[in-house]
Design an enzyme around this catalytic site. Structure first.
Site, mmCIF file in Angstrom:
data_model
loop_
_atom_site.group_PDB
_atom_site.id
_atom_site.type_symbol
_atom_site.label_atom_id
_atom_site.label_comp_id
_atom_site.label_asym_id
_atom_site.label_seq_id
_atom_site.Cartn_x
_atom_site.Cartn_y
_atom_site.Cartn_z
ATOM 1 N N MET A 260 10.127 24.582 -0.931
ATOM 2 C CA MET A 260 9.161 23.674 -1.538
ATOM 3 C C MET A 260 9.821 22.726 -2.539
ATOM 4 S SD MET A 260 5.665 24.513 -3.684
ATOM 5 C CE MET A 260 4.808 25.198 -2.261
ATOM 6 N N LYS B 17 0.835 -1.198 0.000
ATOM 7 C CA LYS B 17 0.000 0.000 0.000
ATOM 8 C C LYS B 17 0.876 1.256 0.000
ATOM 9 C CE LYS B 17 -0.511 -0.268 5.024
ATOM 10 N NZ LYS B 17 -1.451 -0.281 6.167
ATOM 11 N N TYR C 39 14.411 31.040 3.279
ATOM 12 C CA TYR C 39 13.316 31.796 3.865
ATOM 13 C C TYR C 39 13.562 32.065 5.346
ATOM 14 C CZ TYR C 39 10.500 30.787 -0.292
ATOM 15 O OH TYR C 39 10.016 30.709 -1.573
ATOM 16 N N ARG D 185 -10.266 0.235 14.696
ATOM 17 C CA ARG D 185 -10.160 0.960 13.433
ATOM 18 C C ARG D 185 -11.210 0.435 12.454
ATOM 19 N NH1 ARG D 185 -4.375 0.898 10.493
ATOM 20 N NH2 ARG D 185 -4.893 -1.330 10.366
#
Length: 351
Positions: free
Chosen positions: A299, A41, A252, A134
């Site tokens: 990013m 998965k 940044y 779950r």
């Protein structure tokens, strides 16, 4: 490995030998005739679904996925290995499931009703909630209601029954409680029905193996099984180098300020590719030397303090064993791996 400096790339290196080594190690721990379900998965834990399933299609007995869409992709690769979808599904999925011979999970009465209403031949595994809270049937009364209902429809074939350990690494007492709870449900099933509960953390314990184990993280080289080897490395490229004077900043929010003149290399990956912002300060390898990530990860890029040995076009190894960066970013190895994505990464398979 060197690459054309005019074609900057990032890629995953998938080590086939290590993957097969991990499968063999796990197999060697299993009782005779115990089946192995490879959990693939989340794009095979970000290791690339097509690559991993293509290698393992003749080496494992089942593939396990969370979504029907993942199972359909595997079938489109031309792979015939049985597939179990352990998660939820939609009514409109059922036709594709039937056509592609995919096993579905019945986890409540509503999931069974969808299959009944579809009136198509379906293989199913019944999910029991033994303590994970779950998905799954939580009491015997509910389970027997589902079991008796299934038996009224000859197009629904019960292949398996399973549950999932909530803490197979640290809580043996709770594992035993879950296991005993699961055996109560198993007692109602035919001998031919596949019973499975063990994950990577439990698969080496012969008591818990039953008819099949479902192994995810261990396949990819992580877990408490001796001899496992990481299967994937993440590699990128140096796309620019610039010199900083004392007092100049990087990135940044000016998170890094040069205390003396230095060189900064820009690498072709960022947080949109799954690199956590907390990896600032971690180390990457360029030309067999480790260099520190400086400034705030962007990013699409991040910056590293380097020396004169580093050139534009050099490869930068982000990790060869993801545990180091997972720990640095204060994430579990599961979360760290699944956050890494293939947005701009090619796949390189090595033997």
């Amino acid at each position: 490995m060197m690459y054309n400096i005019y074609k900057y790339v990032s890629f995953f290196v998938i080590n086939k030998t290590n993957l097969l080594n991990n499968v063999n190690i796990i197999r060697n721990h299993l009782n005779k005739n115990v089946k192995l379900c490879a959990m693939v998965k989340a794009d095979a834990y970000s290791h690339d679904l097509k690559t991993i399933t293509s290698i393992l299609q003749d080496k494992v007995d089942y593939f396990g996925v969370a979504q029907v869409s993942e199972a359909i992709k595997i079938r489109k690769f031309g792979i015939k290995t049985p597939i179990l979808c352990v998660g939820s599904f939609l009514y409109e999925d059922i036709k594709l499931v039937s056509e592609n011979n995919i096993d579905l999970t019945i986890y409540n009465f509503n999931s069974l009703k969808m299959i009944i209403n579809a009136k198509l031949k379906i293989n199913v595994h019944i999910k029991i909630d033994t303590g994970m809270s779950r998905l799954g049937l939580k009491n015997i009364k509910e389970f027997l209601k589902v079991l008796n209902k299934i038996k009224q429809y000859n197009y629904i074939n019960i292949v398996g029954i399973f549950s999932h350990f909530a803490d197979s690494d640290n809580n043996k007492e709770f594992m035993d409680k879950q296991y005993k709870n699961f055996l109560e449900y198993v007692s109602y099933m035919d001998k031919k029905t596949l019973k499975h509960i063990a994950n990577t953390g439990a698969c080496t314990n012969k008591r818990y193996q039953l008819d099949m184990v479902r192994v995810g993280l261990g396949l990819y080289g992580y877990g408490n099984i001796e001899g496992l080897k990481p299967v994937m490395s993440l590699v990128s490229s140096v796309i620019d180098i610039h010199s900083l004077k004392k007092g100049e900043t990087v990135g940044y929010e000016c998170k890094f300020k040069a205390e003396k003149p230095c060189k900064i290399a820009t690498i072709f990956l960022g947080y949109a590719d799954g690199l956590d912002l907390r990896l600032s300060g971690a180390m990457v390898k360029i030309k067999d030397k480790r260099y520190k990530i400086v400034g705030k990860i962007c990013m699409d890029m991040f910056m590293v303090m380097v020396d004169n040995n580093v050139k534009i076009g050099d490869e930068a190894i982000i990790f060869e064993n993801a545990l180091e960066l997972a720990h640095y970013s204060k994430k579990s190895i599961y979360e760290f791996l699944s956050n890494i994505n293939h947005r701009r990464c090619n796949i390189k398979l090595i033997n």
